[in-house]
Scaffold this motif. Structure first.
Motif, PDB file in Angstrom:
ATOM      1  N   TYR A 127      24.598 -13.961   5.446  1.00 52.35           N
ATOM      2  CA  TYR A 127      24.437 -13.789   6.891  1.00 52.35           C
ATOM      3  C   TYR A 127      25.451 -12.759   7.398  1.00 52.35           C
ATOM      4  CZ  TYR A 127      21.341 -17.791   7.989  1.00 52.35           C
ATOM      5  OH  TYR A 127      20.277 -18.649   8.134  1.00 52.35           O
ATOM      6  N   THR A 128      25.325 -12.399   8.669  1.00 52.40           N
ATOM      7  CA  THR A 128      26.257 -11.511   9.340  1.00 52.40           C
ATOM      8  C   THR A 128      26.694 -12.153  10.647  1.00 52.40           C
ATOM      9  OG1 THR A 128      24.456 -10.355  10.457  1.00 52.40           O
ATOM     10  CG2 THR A 128      25.216  -9.420   8.366  1.00 52.40           C
ATOM     11  N   GLU A 129      27.808 -11.657  11.193  1.00 49.13           N
ATOM     12  CA  GLU A 129      28.235 -12.140  12.503  1.00 49.13           C
ATOM     13  C   GLU A 129      27.100 -11.891  13.491  1.00 49.13           C
ATOM     14  OE1 GLU A 129      31.680 -11.436  15.909  1.00 49.13           O
ATOM     15  OE2 GLU A 129      31.718 -10.219  14.091  1.00 49.13           O
ATOM     16  N   ALA A 130      26.827 -12.874  14.331  1.00 50.29           N
ATOM     17  CA  ALA A 130      25.749 -12.741  15.314  1.00 50.29           C
ATOM     18  C   ALA A 130      26.087 -11.630  16.298  1.00 50.29           C
ATOM     19  CB  ALA A 130      25.544 -14.059  16.048  1.00 50.29           C
ATOM     20  N   ASN A 176      38.673 -17.712  19.721  1.00 52.32           N
ATOM     21  CA  ASN A 176      38.289 -18.250  18.417  1.00 52.32           C
ATOM     22  C   ASN A 176      37.849 -19.711  18.518  1.00 52.32           C
ATOM     23  OD1 ASN A 176      37.853 -18.195  15.584  1.00 52.32           O
ATOM     24  ND2 ASN A 176      39.844 -19.103  15.225  1.00 52.32           N
ATOM     25  N   ASP A 177      37.433 -20.142  19.701  1.00 52.71           N
ATOM     26  CA  ASP A 177      36.939 -21.512  19.855  1.00 52.71           C
ATOM     27  C   ASP A 177      35.519 -21.661  19.320  1.00 52.71           C
ATOM     28  OD1 ASP A 177      39.338 -22.216  20.972  1.00 52.71           O
ATOM     29  OD2 ASP A 177      38.537 -22.681  22.956  1.00 52.71           O
ATOM     30  N   GLY A 178      34.884 -20.550  18.995  1.00 54.38           N
ATOM     31  CA  GLY A 178      33.530 -20.595  18.462  1.00 54.38           C
ATOM     32  C   GLY A 178      33.199 -19.302  17.750  1.00 54.38           C
ATOM     33  N   ALA A 179      32.207 -19.380  16.895  1.00 54.83           N
ATOM     34  CA  ALA A 179      31.698 -18.208  16.186  1.00 54.83           C
ATOM     35  C   ALA A 179      30.232 -18.483  15.887  1.00 54.83           C
ATOM     36  CB  ALA A 179      32.475 -17.965  14.895  1.00 54.83           C
ATOM     37  N   SER A 180      29.499 -17.423  15.638  1.00 56.89           N
ATOM     38  CA  SER A 180      28.081 -17.578  15.323  1.00 56.89           C
ATOM     39  C   SER A 180      27.684 -16.539  14.295  1.00 56.89           C
ATOM     40  CB  SER A 180      27.235 -17.412  16.598  1.00 56.89           C
ATOM     41  OG  SER A 180      25.875 -17.628  16.321  1.00 56.89           O
ATOM     42  N   ILE A 181      26.871 -16.971  13.324  1.00 56.65           N
ATOM     43  CA  ILE A 181      26.363 -16.057  12.309  1.00 56.65           C
ATOM     44  C   ILE A 181      24.845 -16.138  12.297  1.00 56.65           C
ATOM     45  CG2 ILE A 181      28.483 -16.210  10.961  1.00 56.65           C
ATOM     46  CD1 ILE A 181      26.987 -18.011   8.964  1.00 56.65           C
ATOM     47  N   SER A 182      24.219 -15.078  11.801  1.00 56.83           N
ATOM     48  CA  SER A 182      22.749 -15.067  11.803  1.00 56.83           C
ATOM     49  C   SER A 182      22.214 -14.383  10.550  1.00 56.83           C
ATOM     50  CB  SER A 182      22.229 -14.378  13.063  1.00 56.83           C
ATOM     51  OG  SER A 182      22.706 -13.060  13.148  1.00 56.83           O
ATOM     52  N   ASP A 183      20.994 -14.712  10.247  1.00 59.17           N
ATOM     53  CA  ASP A 183      20.260 -14.105   9.151  1.00 59.17           C
ATOM     54  C   ASP A 183      19.979 -12.650   9.545  1.00 59.17           C
ATOM     55  OD1 ASP A 183      18.373 -13.267   7.262  1.00 59.17           O
ATOM     56  OD2 ASP A 183      16.829 -14.674   7.918  1.00 59.17           O
ATOM     57  N   PRO A 184      20.416 -11.681   8.747  1.00 63.89           N
ATOM     58  CA  PRO A 184      20.198 -10.286   9.134  1.00 63.89           C
ATOM     59  C   PRO A 184      18.725  -9.910   9.252  1.00 63.89           C
ATOM     60  CG  PRO A 184      21.132 -10.426   6.920  1.00 63.89           C
ATOM     61  CD  PRO A 184      21.130 -11.811   7.489  1.00 63.89           C
ATOM     62  N   ASP A 185      17.843 -10.683   8.611  1.00 65.03           N
ATOM     63  CA  ASP A 185      16.405 -10.419   8.722  1.00 65.03           C
ATOM     64  C   ASP A 185      15.780 -11.138   9.911  1.00 65.03           C
ATOM     65  OD1 ASP A 185      16.437  -8.796   6.416  1.00 65.03           O
ATOM     66  OD2 ASP A 185      16.201 -10.549   5.125  1.00 65.03           O
ATOM     67  N   PRO A 217      17.430 -19.818  10.603  1.00 64.35           N
ATOM     68  CA  PRO A 217      18.183 -20.239  11.790  1.00 64.35           C
ATOM     69  C   PRO A 217      19.605 -19.685  11.811  1.00 64.35           C
ATOM     70  CG  PRO A 217      17.165 -22.129  10.715  1.00 64.35           C
ATOM     71  CD  PRO A 217      16.996 -20.966   9.796  1.00 64.35           C
ATOM     72  N   SER A 218      20.106 -19.476  13.007  1.00 66.95           N
ATOM     73  CA  SER A 218      21.505 -19.080  13.138  1.00 66.95           C
ATOM     74  C   SER A 218      22.383 -20.317  12.968  1.00 66.95           C
ATOM     75  CB  SER A 218      21.750 -18.412  14.482  1.00 66.95           C
ATOM     76  OG  SER A 218      21.452 -19.290  15.532  1.00 66.95           O
ATOM     77  N   ILE A 219      23.668 -20.084  12.713  1.00 64.09           N
ATOM     78  CA  ILE A 219      24.627 -21.171  12.540  1.00 64.09           C
ATOM     79  C   ILE A 219      25.817 -20.885  13.444  1.00 64.09           C
ATOM     80  CG2 ILE A 219      26.099 -22.430  10.922  1.00 64.09           C
ATOM     81  CD1 ILE A 219      24.226 -21.499   8.668  1.00 64.09           C
ATOM     82  N   ARG A 258      33.217 -16.627   8.361  1.00 63.09           N
ATOM     83  CA  ARG A 258      33.284 -15.590   7.319  1.00 63.09           C
ATOM     84  C   ARG A 258      32.867 -16.157   5.955  1.00 63.09           C
ATOM     85  NH1 ARG A 258      37.777 -13.900  10.158  1.00 63.09           N
ATOM     86  NH2 ARG A 258      39.235 -15.016   8.812  1.00 63.09           N
ATOM     87  N   PHE A 259      33.339 -17.379   5.650  1.00 67.40           N
ATOM     88  CA  PHE A 259      32.959 -17.994   4.378  1.00 67.40           C
ATOM     89  C   PHE A 259      31.434 -18.130   4.291  1.00 67.40           C
ATOM     90  CE2 PHE A 259      31.512 -21.667   2.036  1.00 67.40           C
ATOM     91  CZ  PHE A 259      32.010 -21.390   0.776  1.00 67.40           C
ATOM     92  N   TRP A 260      30.811 -18.663   5.350  1.00 65.79           N
ATOM     93  CA  TRP A 260      29.375 -18.896   5.313  1.00 65.79           C
ATOM     94  C   TRP A 260      28.574 -17.597   5.352  1.00 65.79           C
ATOM     95  CZ3 TRP A 260      27.287 -22.839   3.194  1.00 65.79           C
ATOM     96  CH2 TRP A 260      28.028 -24.017   3.082  1.00 65.79           C
TER      97      TRP A 260
END
Length: 147
Positions: free
Chosen positions: A27-30, A54-63, A67-69, A19-21
């Motif tokens: 970015y948005t949640e993947a 909650n062992d993992g999460a992924s975010i992505s560039d909405p465009d 790269p995703s994180i 959420r912070f990143w």
């Protein structure tokens, strides 16, 4: 030929750090994997116990350009300074007037402080008192700079 890549950040609470990143990068949640409406549906179908969701999460560039994180839960805390960090390029570059660069850096930093970041140090330009960048940390102590 290039190789596709993503960035993974080790952390204690992937949801909090993700959420912070999202705030820091815009970015948005993947999206969940193709064929699934939600991450919960996908995790349930794979029989992943709910206490591991909650062992993992992924975010992505909405465009879909950058790269995703990913964020991976690990048991050990961070113990030393990062050797790799992100520079959030908020100032617009050195060709911009210094007062405008500093205003943009401080504005971005204020948003990040509200989102849970910590300011470590204001870093001046070499041989100057003029602000170059801010050294900060995310909610779990991972280093980054606002430049």
């Amino acid at each position: 030929m290039t190789t596709n890549w993503t960035l993974t950040i080790d952390c204690a609470d992937p949801a909090v750090v993700a959420r912070f990143w999202c705030t820091a990068l815009g970015y948005t949640e993947a999206d969940p994997p193709t064929g699934w409406d939600t991450w919960e549906d996908w995790l349930t179908a794979l029989n992943v116990p709910e206490d591991e969701w909650n062992d993992g999460a992924s975010i992505s560039d909405p465009d879909g350009i950058l790269p995703s994180i990913s964020f991976l839960k690990v048991p050990e805390p961070r113990t030393v300074k990062n050797r790799l960090h992100l520079d959030l390029q908020a100032a617009g570059g050195r060709a911009e007037p210094q007062h405008l660069r500093e205003q943009r850096i401080r504005s971005k930093a204020e948003t990040l402080l509200t989102a849970g970041a910590t300011l470590i140090r204001e870093v001046p330009m070499e041989n100057s008192t003029t602000l170059d960048h801010l050294w900060m940390q995310d909610p779990e102590g991972n280093d980054f700079c606002v430049v």
